[in-house]
Scaffold this motif. Structure first.
Motif, PDB file in Angstrom:
ATOM      1  N   ARG A 268      54.658  21.458  67.864  1.00  0.00           N
ATOM      2  CA  ARG A 268      54.022  20.432  68.707  1.00  0.00           C
ATOM      3  C   ARG A 268      52.565  20.250  68.289  1.00  0.00           C
ATOM      4  NH1 ARG A 268      50.070  19.911  72.205  1.00  0.00           N
ATOM      5  NH2 ARG A 268      50.185  18.065  73.519  1.00  0.00           N
ATOM      6  N   ALA A 269      51.855  21.374  68.110  1.00  0.00           N
ATOM      7  CA  ALA A 269      50.458  21.298  67.669  1.00  0.00           C
ATOM      8  C   ALA A 269      50.372  20.507  66.366  1.00  0.00           C
ATOM      9  CB  ALA A 269      49.892  22.706  67.481  1.00  0.00           C
ATOM     10  N   SER A 270      51.329  20.740  65.483  1.00  0.00           N
ATOM     11  CA  SER A 270      51.313  20.080  64.181  1.00  0.00           C
ATOM     12  C   SER A 270      51.569  18.575  64.308  1.00  0.00           C
ATOM     13  CB  SER A 270      52.387  20.693  63.271  1.00  0.00           C
ATOM     14  OG  SER A 270      52.163  22.076  63.126  1.00  0.00           O
ATOM     15  N   ILE A 271      52.531  18.213  65.182  1.00  0.00           N
ATOM     16  CA  ILE A 271      52.851  16.783  65.354  1.00  0.00           C
ATOM     17  C   ILE A 271      51.653  16.048  65.951  1.00  0.00           C
ATOM     18  CG2 ILE A 271      54.312  15.158  66.633  1.00  0.00           C
ATOM     19  CD1 ILE A 271      56.547  17.409  66.400  1.00  0.00           C
ATOM     20  N   VAL A 272      51.053  16.648  66.982  1.00  0.00           N
ATOM     21  CA  VAL A 272      49.890  16.002  67.611  1.00  0.00           C
ATOM     22  C   VAL A 272      48.760  15.870  66.594  1.00  0.00           C
ATOM     23  CG1 VAL A 272      48.140  16.235  69.419  1.00  0.00           C
ATOM     24  CG2 VAL A 272      50.539  16.800  69.911  1.00  0.00           C
ATOM     25  N   TYR A 273      48.592  16.920  65.787  1.00  0.00           N
ATOM     26  CA  TYR A 273      47.539  16.884  64.762  1.00  0.00           C
ATOM     27  C   TYR A 273      47.808  15.779  63.743  1.00  0.00           C
ATOM     28  CZ  TYR A 273      44.976  18.118  60.550  1.00  0.00           C
ATOM     29  OH  TYR A 273      44.188  18.064  59.426  1.00  0.00           O
ATOM     30  N   MET A 274      49.070  15.670  63.300  1.00  0.00           N
ATOM     31  CA  MET A 274      49.387  14.655  62.290  1.00  0.00           C
ATOM     32  C   MET A 274      49.278  13.247  62.863  1.00  0.00           C
ATOM     33  SD  MET A 274      52.356  16.193  59.796  1.00  0.00           S
ATOM     34  CE  MET A 274      53.535  16.606  61.042  1.00  0.00           C
ATOM     35  N   LEU A 275      49.671  13.098  64.146  1.00  0.00           N
ATOM     36  CA  LEU A 275      49.560  11.768  64.761  1.00  0.00           C
ATOM     37  C   LEU A 275      48.095  11.350  64.888  1.00  0.00           C
ATOM     38  CD1 LEU A 275      52.374  11.893  67.469  1.00  0.00           C
ATOM     39  CD2 LEU A 275      52.256  10.399  65.443  1.00  0.00           C
ATOM     40  N   ALA A 276      47.219  12.324  65.137  1.00  0.00           N
ATOM     41  CA  ALA A 276      45.793  12.007  65.248  1.00  0.00           C
ATOM     42  C   ALA A 276      45.188  11.701  63.883  1.00  0.00           C
ATOM     43  CB  ALA A 276      45.051  13.177  65.898  1.00  0.00           C
ATOM     44  N   ASN A 277      45.911  12.101  62.830  1.00  0.00           N
ATOM     45  CA  ASN A 277      45.442  11.839  61.464  1.00  0.00           C
ATOM     46  C   ASN A 277      46.545  11.117  60.690  1.00  0.00           C
ATOM     47  OD1 ASN A 277      42.792  13.583  61.137  1.00  0.00           O
ATOM     48  ND2 ASN A 277      44.260  14.820  62.281  1.00  0.00           N
ATOM     49  N   ARG A 278      47.177  10.135  61.353  1.00  0.00           N
ATOM     50  CA  ARG A 278      48.411   9.558  60.837  1.00  0.00           C
ATOM     51  C   ARG A 278      48.273   8.996  59.426  1.00  0.00           C
ATOM     52  NH1 ARG A 278      52.080   9.232  58.836  1.00  0.00           N
ATOM     53  NH2 ARG A 278      54.164   8.427  59.255  1.00  0.00           N
ATOM     54  N   ASN A 279      47.111   8.420  59.115  1.00  0.00           N
ATOM     55  CA  ASN A 279      46.983   7.783  57.795  1.00  0.00           C
ATOM     56  C   ASN A 279      46.872   8.793  56.652  1.00  0.00           C
ATOM     57  OD1 ASN A 279      44.527   8.707  58.518  1.00  0.00           O
ATOM     58  ND2 ASN A 279      43.389   6.816  58.051  1.00  0.00           N
ATOM     59  N   LYS A 280      46.708  10.074  56.989  1.00  0.00           N
ATOM     60  CA  LYS A 280      46.622  11.099  55.937  1.00  0.00           C
ATOM     61  C   LYS A 280      47.998  11.534  55.425  1.00  0.00           C
ATOM     62  CE  LYS A 280      42.318  13.380  57.283  1.00  0.00           C
ATOM     63  NZ  LYS A 280      41.782  14.648  57.812  1.00  0.00           N
ATOM     64  N   PHE A 281      49.054  11.127  56.126  1.00  0.00           N
ATOM     65  CA  PHE A 281      50.384  11.597  55.747  1.00  0.00           C
ATOM     66  C   PHE A 281      51.288  10.409  55.455  1.00  0.00           C
ATOM     67  CE2 PHE A 281      48.364  14.671  58.492  1.00  0.00           C
ATOM     68  CZ  PHE A 281      48.512  15.844  57.783  1.00  0.00           C
ATOM     69  N   LYS A 282      52.282  10.617  54.619  1.00  0.00           N
ATOM     70  CA  LYS A 282      53.279   9.562  54.383  1.00  0.00           C
ATOM     71  C   LYS A 282      54.334   9.653  55.500  1.00  0.00           C
ATOM     72  CE  LYS A 282      54.195   9.904  49.833  1.00  0.00           C
ATOM     73  NZ  LYS A 282      54.274   9.729  48.372  1.00  0.00           N
ATOM     74  N   ASP A 283      55.599   9.643  55.171  1.00  0.00           N
ATOM     75  CA  ASP A 283      56.633   9.666  56.222  1.00  0.00           C
ATOM     76  C   ASP A 283      56.654  11.008  56.942  1.00  0.00           C
ATOM     77  OD1 ASP A 283      57.265   7.188  55.407  1.00  0.00           O
ATOM     78  OD2 ASP A 283      59.135   7.740  54.380  1.00  0.00           O
ATOM     79  N   ILE A 284      56.805  10.935  58.239  1.00  0.00           N
ATOM     80  CA  ILE A 284      56.935  12.170  59.020  1.00  0.00           C
ATOM     81  C   ILE A 284      58.267  12.127  59.771  1.00  0.00           C
ATOM     82  CG2 ILE A 284      55.957  13.603  60.853  1.00  0.00           C
ATOM     83  CD1 ILE A 284      53.222  12.313  60.242  1.00  0.00           C
ATOM     84  N   HIS A 285      59.089  13.128  59.534  1.00  0.00           N
ATOM     85  CA  HIS A 285      60.339  13.281  60.274  1.00  0.00           C
ATOM     86  C   HIS A 285      60.252  14.524  61.142  1.00  0.00           C
ATOM     87  CE1 HIS A 285      63.059  10.402  58.114  1.00  0.00           C
ATOM     88  NE2 HIS A 285      62.093  10.497  57.208  1.00  0.00           N
ATOM     89  N   VAL A 286      60.829  14.445  62.335  1.00  0.00           N
ATOM     90  CA  VAL A 286      60.901  15.624  63.196  1.00  0.00           C
ATOM     91  C   VAL A 286      62.348  15.801  63.638  1.00  0.00           C
ATOM     92  CG1 VAL A 286      60.209  16.658  65.381  1.00  0.00           C
ATOM     93  CG2 VAL A 286      58.530  15.375  64.040  1.00  0.00           C
ATOM     94  N   ILE A 287      62.925  16.943  63.261  1.00  0.00           N
ATOM     95  CA  ILE A 287      64.275  17.283  63.715  1.00  0.00           C
ATOM     96  C   ILE A 287      64.105  18.445  64.676  1.00  0.00           C
ATOM     97  CG2 ILE A 287      66.529  18.180  63.018  1.00  0.00           C
ATOM     98  CD1 ILE A 287      65.797  16.895  60.173  1.00  0.00           C
ATOM     99  N   TYR A 288      64.433  18.221  65.928  1.00  0.00           N
ATOM    100  CA  TYR A 288      64.212  19.275  66.921  1.00  0.00           C
ATOM    101  C   TYR A 288      65.434  19.390  67.812  1.00  0.00           C
ATOM    102  CZ  TYR A 288      62.371  21.661  71.071  1.00  0.00           C
ATOM    103  OH  TYR A 288      62.189  22.512  72.119  1.00  0.00           O
ATOM    104  N   GLY A 289      65.931  20.604  67.931  1.00  0.00           N
ATOM    105  CA  GLY A 289      67.124  20.789  68.742  1.00  0.00           C
ATOM    106  C   GLY A 289      67.023  21.974  69.669  1.00  0.00           C
ATOM    107  N   SER A 290      67.831  21.883  70.734  1.00  0.00           N
ATOM    108  CA  SER A 290      67.999  23.050  71.605  1.00  0.00           C
ATOM    109  C   SER A 290      69.453  23.068  72.037  1.00  0.00           C
ATOM    110  CB  SER A 290      67.073  22.986  72.815  1.00  0.00           C
ATOM    111  OG  SER A 290      67.486  21.943  73.674  1.00  0.00           O
ATOM    112  N   ARG A 291      69.816  24.088  72.811  1.00  0.00           N
ATOM    113  CA  ARG A 291      71.225  24.199  73.187  1.00  0.00           C
ATOM    114  C   ARG A 291      71.665  23.037  74.062  1.00  0.00           C
ATOM    115  NH1 ARG A 291      71.809  29.170  76.250  1.00  0.00           N
ATOM    116  NH2 ARG A 291      69.561  29.412  76.046  1.00  0.00           N
ATOM    117  N   MET A 292      70.776  22.652  75.011  1.00  0.00           N
ATOM    118  CA  MET A 292      71.141  21.553  75.912  1.00  0.00           C
ATOM    119  C   MET A 292      69.877  20.788  76.277  1.00  0.00           C
ATOM    120  SD  MET A 292      71.949  23.896  79.240  1.00  0.00           S
ATOM    121  CE  MET A 292      72.627  25.313  78.404  1.00  0.00           C
ATOM    122  N   PRO A 293      70.007  19.574  76.798  1.00  0.00           N
ATOM    123  CA  PRO A 293      68.806  18.755  77.051  1.00  0.00           C
ATOM    124  C   PRO A 293      67.778  19.447  77.936  1.00  0.00           C
ATOM    125  CG  PRO A 293      70.787  17.410  77.232  1.00  0.00           C
ATOM    126  CD  PRO A 293      71.250  18.823  77.052  1.00  0.00           C
TER     127      PRO A 293
END
Lengths: 279, 347
Positions: free
Chosen positions: A128-153
């Motif tokens: 989460r820290a990483s995603i928030v950091y990358m979103l705040a610096n969005r132009n510094k990165f190319k494509d960003i994918h997030v695959i996140y899972g848990s057992r149930m919603p």
């Protein structure tokens, strides 16, 4: 020189119960002393020792991004003496933080690259820290994918934020659960390795995977990334071990001659492959 | 550096003089069976009739248990739940009778506690407060192998003064550092003598050490090969995981941190810990990366004889004091293990 074992005093500013099983709570801390707040300069991927006077310390990944100023957040699973007690604490209570500790995801390397984050369960906090950091610096990165899972919603962390990231569309979100009987579930159903196989971007020298999750997820995601052609230099893992000092001195969290607390917790898979010791 | 002659009267008088300006440490009778290093009561003299103490001298700098912080849980107090540093006595300490192996061990431990990244204030401040007055080993023990690991019965590493017993019941004292010179002067030990007298004694003592261990291939071995070598279950088979080796070892430095509370007053302290114990690495999830005893004994020997070697390029993390060999209840012998690791050839 500052005593590296001395925690900085903090006040609990907010407590959010993240999951319906109530095992995970996110604590937002504010520093009692302004100079401590200024001194606590972390990077996404680092951890800190949370110090509860009378109980002890516990090493926990920092869930807030360095771009979120004025506070730090930690998501804590109710497990042992310290975390169990923390789950009984109230807003306004005083405790301590020692850190930031360890290394971080290799942000300088990742700049200008595609990044796929693969996470499972409650190991999602530094992600989460990483995603928030990358979103705040969005132009510094190319494509960003997030695959996140848990057992149930109901066991997904940060559900409001996940929905907001999904809606905003500047990163490709692939939320998944192992299974659900919710007819309104609008995301993926399937284990993280399966979704990785379907959704991860193609491998190339400019694409990096950050993998953080329970051992079973890591074990079964690995061959998927290998099949996709990811180089082991481009796969970044974050490790856990029992820790006490957090600064490479007390001797227990080593893998060979490396201490997970000080030389890690972040290692490329290639580095890990070459390390002797209990991983 | 110069060598000083100290006769028995000068010795006793000198110790009395030093009491005024140093905290005095040395081997002394304990409640248990054996003399150990401790702070001496006023008027007590260090017992130098000890071949080597059961526990090493590391406790002078690095006590088995040490309070790090204190705090109050009483919410009526303004700084409740905030850890406070406590006053520590780092006035000069004179450590008498430390054997050259234990003195050299402090320099090994120093690499862990005083690195460019972090300075452990408790260890470093205590270490810097010490003047180490070594006691040369004219009659090394049967399990001693210091000469195999880069040291020796007259080794000077980590020492400020080296005492050698002389025929008349007194000592010859070799002055090694300025700290040592200052201590000798304050004790009134100033009668210079011929330094050449020491060399034959040193050679004679070295010749008495029969134990020889080879360590020359350890740095070249591949850590993964050694880790995966099919030798550890055999080595660990008899191990009781009692931890005697780690507690008696002068170069073992691992510790645990614990909180203790009585009423509303609390302390955070650290205690020696041991890689021999399953709890050392047991994680909150129940997972333990070293669940079996042969995993733990592998960690102990790999740390001393391979990981440390690779990390610091300064030899092995062992000074050859022989304590673990002598005290192990099931005769596990680091010399044998070292030979196995040194000569190991992967299949």
């Amino acid at each position: 020189m500052q005593n590296p074992y001395l925690p900085m005093p903090v006040r609990i500013d907010e407590i959010v119960t993240e999951t319906e099983d109530k095992m995970l709570k996110t604590f937002k801390f504010v520093f009692l002393n302004k100079e401590d707040e200024e001194r606590f300069q972390h990077k996404a991927g680092q951890f800190a020792e949370l110090s509860v006077p009378g109980k002890g310390e516990v090493p926990i990944g920092i869930a807030s991004s360095p771009t979120e100023k004025g506070y730090v957040k930690f998501t804590v699973n109710k497990t042992g003496l310290v975390t169990g007690y923390m789950h009984t604490m109230k807003v306004g209570d005083i405790m301590g933080i020692r850190g930031p500790l360890g290394n971080w995801y290799p942000w300088e390397t990742l700049e200008g690259k595609n990044v796929v984050i693969i996470g499972g369960g409650f190991a999602f906090s530094t992600l989460r820290a990483s995603i928030v950091y990358m979103l705040a610096n969005r132009n510094k990165f190319k494509d960003i994918h997030v695959i996140y899972g848990s057992r149930m919603p109901s066991l997904l962390l940060y559900r409001d934020e996940l929905a907001a990231w999904e809606a905003a569309g500047d990163i490709a979100m692939h939320i998944t659960v192992d299974g659900t009987d919710d007819p309104d579930w609008k995301y993926n159903v399937g284990f993280v390795p399966t979704i990785t196989e379907q959704k991860a971007p193609p491998a190339d020298a400019d694409t990096y995977a950050i993998v953080c999750g329970p051992p079973a997820m890591i074990r079964f995601t690995q061959p998927v990334l290998d099949n996709l052609g990811y180089s082991h230099d481009n796969i970044i893992n974050s490790l856990e071990k029992r820790m006490k000092c957090g600064i490479g001195i007390c001797g227990r969290c080593n893998i060979g001659d490396q201490y997970v607390c000080k030389d890690g917790p972040v290692f490329t898979l290639n580095t890990l492959n070459h390390m002797a010791g209990e991983k | 550096m110069k060598v000083i002659q100290i006769d028995t009267n000068q010795w006793t008088e000198g110790l009395a003089k030093l009491e005024g300006s140093y905290r005095m440490f040395g081997p002394a009778e304990t409640e248990g069976k054996y003399p150990e290093f401790k702070e001496l009561e006023k008027g007590d003299v260090p017992n130098l009739n000890v071949s080597n103490t059961h526990l090493s001298a590391k406790s002078v700098v690095y006590p088995q248990s040490e309070v790090m912080f204190e705090y109050t849980l009483d919410e009526a107090k303004e700084d409740h739940h905030q850890l406070r540093e406590i006053e520590k006595d780092y006035s000069p300490r004179a450590v008498f009778g430390i054997r050259p192996c234990d003195a050299a061990a402090n320099l090994i431990i120093q690499r862990n506690f005083d690195s460019k990244e972090y300075r452990d204030p408790y260890w470093v401040d205590a270490f810097e407060s010490c003047v180490f007055i070594g006691h040369a080993c004219e009659n090394p023990g049967a399990t001693c192998f210091c000469t195999s690991v880069g040291f020796g019965p007259f080794n000077e590493d980590g020492l400020d003064l080296l005492l050698v017993e002389s025929d008349n019941g007194g000592f010859l004292a070799k002055v090694i550092t300025d700290k040592g010179a200052v201590l000798a002067k304050s004790a009134g030990w100033e009668t210079e003598t011929d330094a050449a007298a020491l060399e034959p004694l040193k050679e004679a003592a070295e010749a008495k050490i029969r134990s020889k261990v080879n360590t020359d291939q350890l740095a070249k071995q591949d850590a993964k090969d050694l880790f995966d070598a099919p030798i550890w279950e055999d080595i660990g088979f008899a191990c009781l995981n009692c931890g005697t080796c780690t507690y008696s070892c002068p170069t073992c430095w691992c510790f645990d941190i614990q909180d203790e509370v009585k009423d509303k007053s609390g302390i955070r302290m650290r205690n020696w810990d041991s890689c021999m114990y399953p709890l050392f690495t047991l994680e909150g999830s129940g997972h333990n990366p070293r669940p079996e005893k042969h995993h733990r004994i592998r960690q102990r020997f790999m740390h001393k004889l391979k990981y440390y070697v690779d990390k610091y390029q300064a030899g092995v993390q062992c000074v050859g004091c022989g304590r673990c060999v002598r005290l192990c209840p099931v005769n596990i012998d680091i010399r044998t293990v070292c030979e196995k690791m040194n000569s190991y050839k992967p299949a």
